[in-house]
Enzyme design. Structure first.
Site, PDB file in Angstrom:
ATOM      1  N   CYS A 187       1.030  -0.827  -0.055  1.00  0.00           N
ATOM      2  CA  CYS A 187      -0.099   0.086   0.267  1.00  0.00           C
ATOM      3  C   CYS A 187       0.869   1.256  -0.341  1.00  0.00           C
ATOM      4  O   CYS A 187       0.598   2.113   0.961  1.00  0.00           O
ATOM      5  CB  CYS A 187      -1.135   0.050   1.002  1.00  0.00           C
ATOM      6  SG  CYS A 187      -2.289   1.341   1.105  1.00  0.00           S
ATOM      7  N   CYS A 365      -5.791   2.149  -4.950  1.00  0.00           N
ATOM      8  CA  CYS A 365      -5.393   2.480  -4.021  1.00  0.00           C
ATOM      9  C   CYS A 365      -5.907   3.840  -3.363  1.00  0.00           C
ATOM     10  O   CYS A 365      -5.750   4.987  -3.758  1.00  0.00           O
ATOM     11  CB  CYS A 365      -3.405   3.273  -3.946  1.00  0.00           C
ATOM     12  SG  CYS A 365      -3.074   3.772  -2.623  1.00  0.00           S
TER      13      CYS A 365
END
Length: 436
Positions: A187, A365
């Site tokens: 991430c 994301c």
């Protein structure tokens, strides 16, 4: 247990706690053996149960708890609790599928065997490797022991995420520093999400005027996809956030509240930042079991075909998620998309047919930019936007925040982990139906 001991255990660079299982009573050969009980491992075990029958599938995972880690961004900002992000591992394993509560010690693809830390040897017809990556706080001088001090936290581990919130809550004045390491990370947006949330919290509590927010990233860009990077540059300028590129955190002097960064373009040139809050994104690397096996590429990641997720040299081995060398961001959304592709690949392989569905590198994301806005970045292998919604997703939106905070956790627990959700396709189908 001290925080340091707990942190050591969780990130795997100290001696692991040994889980014992009865070797004689348990079956030791499986048609499909799944290594890892994270997002990819559980999703695939659910799909394999439907394909092969529960009795033919086993999952090897030592952790007592399974966490929905994307929620830790909000935990570190005080918007969610760490308890709400976790469930017992045993509760997310598909019923009938065996959970082997051990740590994988060795994989031998030549003999189709796996050895666990209690000495148990298991064999398989097919193997899915979903072992994730490893955090390396210890590669920063002064860590992990620095977490014993206040004013420092990290949203990347369950032991340190609440320390982020403690540091933010008690911030008075000075520098709030946020780092991004010089390694692949999971991430890649998370290190700056907590920065935007901290900015919002300090504004809400009338402390922002006394704060200097600094984002020091080892990267040469603020974000890897230009469309979203352009929006993020606008946001940091509007909010008076200092961004320093090519700065890598090499030391934390927690007793003095000092963070030491090296300029990657001028090795040896260091800058020391005094901080009142420090959020550390640790260096990360491949799982050590994969790195030391025949399954690894030169860098230590699982060496899979980027289109069908089958291993390049061992056709009965497959990979998913953060442990692989797929050239896309390591996120739960990528795992969701990969799970649908991998399911199709295995189905074809079992029929002695060639895989026909290709993974395009889709990942997502949700860039949290405040307590009620998100930029939803979605893109493919080439860094080209691959958006779900018929709107400009590079803009901050309240709707996308609710997607991140409320819809996505539900989809995760009740969709992805049950093998019922494979990325953005269901959203696209609904949208197409709604627009007809």
């Amino acid at each position: 247990m001290s925080m340091m001991a707990a942190l050591c255990r969780s990130v795997g660079f100290c001696a692991a706690h040994l889980h014992t299982t009865s070797r004689s009573s348990a079956k030791q050969h499986y048609k499909m053996l799944v290594l890892g009980g994270g997002s990819g491992g559980i999703a695939m075990s659910a799909r394999m149960k439907r394909m092969l029958g529960a009795e033919n599938v086993a999952v090897v995972e030592p952790s007592e708890m399974h966490y929905y880690q994307p929620l830790w961004t909000l935990v570190g900002a005080g918007a969610k609790t760490v308890a709400s992000s976790g469930r017992p591992t045993s509760s997310v394993i598909p019923s009938g599928v065996r959970l082997v509560k051990s740590k994988v010690e060795e994989i031998n693809p030549d003999t189709n065997t796996v050895r666990t830390d209690d000495g148990t040897k298991m064999s398989y017809d097919y193997l899915i490797v979903a072992l994730g990556l490893q955090l390396h706080f210890e590669k920063i001088k002064g860590l992990p022991e620095g977490f014993e001090h206040p004013k420092i936290g990290s949203n990347y581990s369950v032991e340190t995420v609440e320390k982020t919130w403690a540091a933010l809550k008690t911030f008075k004045e000075g520098n709030a520093v946020f780092s991004f390491p010089n390694t692949p990370v999971k991430c890649a947006g998370a290190p700056q999400k907590i920065m935007y949330l901290s900015d919002a919290f300090l504004r809400k509590t009338a402390k922002r005027a006394k704060a200097n927010i600094v984002y020091n990233t080892s990267l040469p860009v603020i974000f890897g996809v230009k469309k979203y990077a352009d929006s993020l540059w606008d946001i940091v300028k509007q909010r008076d956030i200092e961004v320093n590129l090519r700065q890598n955190l090499i030391e934390v002097r927690a007793d003095k509240q000092e963070a030491v960064f090296e300029n990657l373009d001028k090795p040896g040139e260091i800058t020391v930042f005094q901080y009142d809050m420090l959020h550390v994104t640790p260096p990360m690397g491949p799982n050590s079991v994969i790195k030391g096996s025949l399954l690894a590429d030169e860098a230590g990641w699982l060496d899979v075909d980027k289109e069908n997720l089958q291993h390049k040299r061992y056709p009965n081995v497959f990979g998913i998620g953060d442990c692989t060398n797929l050239p896309t961001s390591k996120t739960a959304a990528a795992v969701a998309a990969q799970s649908a592709i991998l399911n199709r690949t295995i189905k074809k392989i079992l029929k002695n047919e060639k895989p026909d569905k290709k993974y395009d590198g889709y990942t997502s994301c949700p860039l949290v930019t405040s307590y009620n806005t998100v930029i939803l970045a979605e893109f493919d292998y080439n860094g080209q936007p691959l958006e779900t919604f018929p709107i400009n997703q590079a803009k901050e939106r309240r709707l996308m925040y609710h997607m991140k905070a409320d819809v996505m956790p539900h989809l995760y627990w009740h969709g992805l982990l049950r093998g019922l959700w494979g990325g953005p396709e269901p959203f696209r189908k609904l949208l197409h139906l709604g627009m007809k």
